[in-house]
Scaffold this active site. Structure first.
Site, short mmCIF file in Angstrom:
data_model
loop_
_atom_site.label_atom_id
_atom_site.label_comp_id
_atom_site.label_asym_id
_atom_site.label_seq_id
_atom_site.Cartn_x
_atom_site.Cartn_y
_atom_site.Cartn_z
N ARG A 229 4.84 36.00 1.00
CA ARG A 229 5.62 35.16 0.09
C ARG A 229 4.79 34.04 -0.53
NH1 ARG A 229 11.88 34.75 2.12
NH2 ARG A 229 11.91 36.48 3.60
N GLU B 117 5.43 36.50 6.92
CA GLU B 117 6.21 35.98 5.80
C GLU B 117 5.40 35.01 4.96
OE1 GLU B 117 8.99 37.14 4.96
OE2 GLU B 117 9.93 38.00 6.73
N ASP C 64 8.15 48.91 7.57
CA ASP C 64 8.28 49.25 6.15
C ASP C 64 7.06 48.95 5.29
OD1 ASP C 64 8.75 46.53 6.53
OD2 ASP C 64 10.71 46.51 5.56
N GLU D 89 15.20 46.43 -2.40
CA GLU D 89 14.52 47.72 -2.22
C GLU D 89 15.05 48.82 -3.12
OE1 GLU D 89 13.79 45.08 1.05
OE2 GLU D 89 15.71 45.90 0.36
#
Length: 589
Positions: free
Chosen positions: A168, A164, A295, A472
């Protein structure tokens, strides 16, 4: 308006009459584009005059036929819709600033705050490039002193989650630097990139779950001595771009070591498992998925290839193997409305679970079909899959009372029989349809059945009924709009935005919805940073007639932070051992 062609003097305001005269003369006589950026108080309607891009960059030629403005003439209706999205961002940003400005995220129901990702003002960093893209220059400028004072320090016993933090924070800083040219952003990105490097200090270089940015100590996460495939394969874009900007060898070598591991792994039929052993560097399970555990790894295989100017054939070839395995093994059709969906398999057995997170896949397949030199047959398959999957993602929104999509569904599936040993597996049904001479002209799963407001008529059961402000679906709408020029994706995106405005808006921001099929919709007290970083950004770009972020010049990381396509210099290729792709390769683009 291409970000790369616009000329602005972003931080250089005139000082004194002489400087003003010189700047005026340069602007008026020295360049063809007279729309120089004149600081944060320039014409309020001139939102998209972007500043100088930082870093060495060589612009590739545009992709032939790329629809940068498919309509040729601006449409005032879409401009107003883009303005509405910018207003939504401003509403969320103002609420964050007022109630959570020194913390990570806003709690928009009760006007609180939370530090759930390191306490380094996550929403601020994650939103930097959104402000620039939307032309909110005043807001962006006010963040620079804050970022200049960031140290990314953590107390003893606290750890930054590697995955993350990279996508980010590091991605946000690098993207904002690429767009604005603000040197402090690159400086802070370099600091953070270095502080996270101890995560790679494992036997085979697979990253640990989390790292203390001061001591360099690391720890495992909920999965113990394993790393998720998404965690291992979602750092290459950021670190390779940072290596290119700084010349730091370790940035490239750390992440490329993981690519080498994947390239040499003994993987059956391109089905990369979702968990890998940190100690042995080998797979730990037989789950093949495009959902939560995997993903973004699928994304970064193709996107590395694109980001580095199509110079790294290893990444391209891994993506081609991966995409083939997805299309052949993970796509299925429901028996009633013939909806095309993607699921996961364990030991080749499908679960028929369909995640909202998986709705990034149609956009990825469309991007690959648009940029790779596929065979005509493969390009057709990838485009069909993209179209059918995106429509199903849309239908899961349109079916609900709120018009927002549930987070996870169990899909009704066709039973296996002698003629169809894999039930409703899409690849097999397409082959059968082709053998019959393509009756009707529409492949299985692309017929676009109407919405079903009655839950008993749907082809699925929502196992997780929440809408978590996820991006998404609209991400895929945006890429399909840009690669096909079909306005239906924009209209569907507008319906999603209207539903967000109607059911998720609060006095201070926007909140996740607990149950998408109930009105009034019960709200969850959270506003994840990806809402301003991704969801609103993709919606804003979807409603812009001009392609502000051309897909042949920029590549979005998995947090929607666009990074500019660059070319490795010859000395970099020699240093990192980058072998140019063979001109004879059928997959070279």
């Amino acid at each position: 308006m291409d970000l790369l062609r616009t000329k602005k003097m972003y931080r250089f305001l005139p000082i004194g009459a002489t400087a003003t005269l010189l700047l005026w003369a340069f602007a008026h006589f020295g360049v063809n584009d007279h729309s120089l950026y004149n600081g944060p108080h320039s014409d309020e309607h001139n939102h998209h005059q972007f500043p100088h891009l930082g870093g060495a960059w060589h612009s590739p030629p545009p992709v032939a036929g790329s629809p940068h403005n498919p309509h040729g003439r601006p449409d005032a209706r879409w401009s107003k819709r883009a303005d509405a999205v910018r207003d939504a961002f401003s509403h969320a940003w103002q609420g964050y600033q007022e109630y959570a400005g020194t913390h990570d995220e806003l709690l928009p129901v009760f006007n609180g705050s939370v530090d759930n990702f390191n306490g380094w003002r996550l929403t601020l960093v994650d939103s930097l490039d959104t402000m620039l893209i939307m032309g909110l220059h005043d807001e962006f400028q006010k963040t620079i002193p804050v970022i200049a004072n960031m140290t990314f320090a953590l107390r003893e016993g606290s750890y930054a989650p590697f995955f993350e933090t990279v996508i980010r924070y590091l991605g946000g800083l690098l993207s904002a630097y690429a767009i604005s040219g603000e040197p402090i952003l690159l400086s802070r990105a370099d600091d953070l990139g270095t502080m996270l490097l101890p995560a790679f200090n494992t036997t085979h270089g697979l990253p640990m779950y989390a790292v203390n940015t001061v001591s360099g100590k690391t720890r495992t996460g909920w999965s113990g001595s394993s790393v998720l495939w998404a965690e291992a394969l979602s750092c290459q874009m950021e670190y390779k771009y940072l290596a290119h900007l700084t010349g730091r060898r370790e940035y490239f070598e750390k992440v490329e070591r993981i690519m080498d591991l994947m390239d040499m792994a003994s993987i059956t039929n391109g089905e990369f498992p979702t968990k890998w052993n940190l100690l042995t560097g080998k797979p730990l399970n037989n789950q093949f998925s495009v959902g939560a555990f995997a993903d973004s790894a699928h994304e970064y295989l193709l996107k590395q290839w694109l980001l580095t100017g199509k110079s790294e054939p290893k990444a391209r070839d891994l993506y081609l193997r991966d995409a083939e395995a997805i299309i052949k093994n993970l796509l299925y059709i429901t028996p009633n409305r013939q909806l095309l969906y993607v699921t996961d398999t364990i030991n080749s057995k499908p679960s028929h679970t369909f995640e909202h997170l998986s709705c990034f896949l149609p956009g990825l397949l469309a991007l690959g079909a648009h940029t790779l030199a596929l065979s005509d047959r493969d390009r057709e398959l990838h485009k069909w899959a993209a179209q059918g999957l995106a429509y199903t993602c849309w239908l899961t929104y349109a079916d609900q009372a709120t018009g927002l999509g549930p987070d996870e569904m169990h899909m009704t599936h066709m039973p296996a029989d002698e003629a169809h040993p894999h039930g409703g597996r899409w690849f097999d049904l397409v082959a059968e349809w082709e053998q019959m001479g393509r009756p009707g002209g529409v492949p299985p799963g692309l017929a676009e059945a109407p919405p079903a407001k009655d839950s008993s008529e749907r082809d699925y059961h929502a196992m997780k009924t929440a809408y978590l402000l996820r991006p998404e679906t609209v991400e895929s709408f945006y890429i399909l709009w840009r690669t096909t020029g079909d306005e239906v994706w924009r209209e569907r995106g507008w319906s999603v935005f209207e539903a967000i405005e109607k059911h998720a808006k609060t006095a201070s921001g926007y909140a996740s919805v607990f149950n998408v099929d109930r009105i009034p919709a019960p709200l969850k007290d959270e506003m994840p940073s990806f809402f301003t970083a991704e969801t609103l950004k993709y919606l804003y770009l979807l409603f812009q007639d001009e392609e502000l972020i051309p897909l042949d010049r920029w590549v979005f990381n998995t947090e929607a932070h666009p990074l500019p396509v660059f070319e490795w210099a010859e000395w970099e290729k020699e240093r990192y051992g980058i072998t140019p792709p063979s001109s004879a390769s059928p997959a070279s683009a």
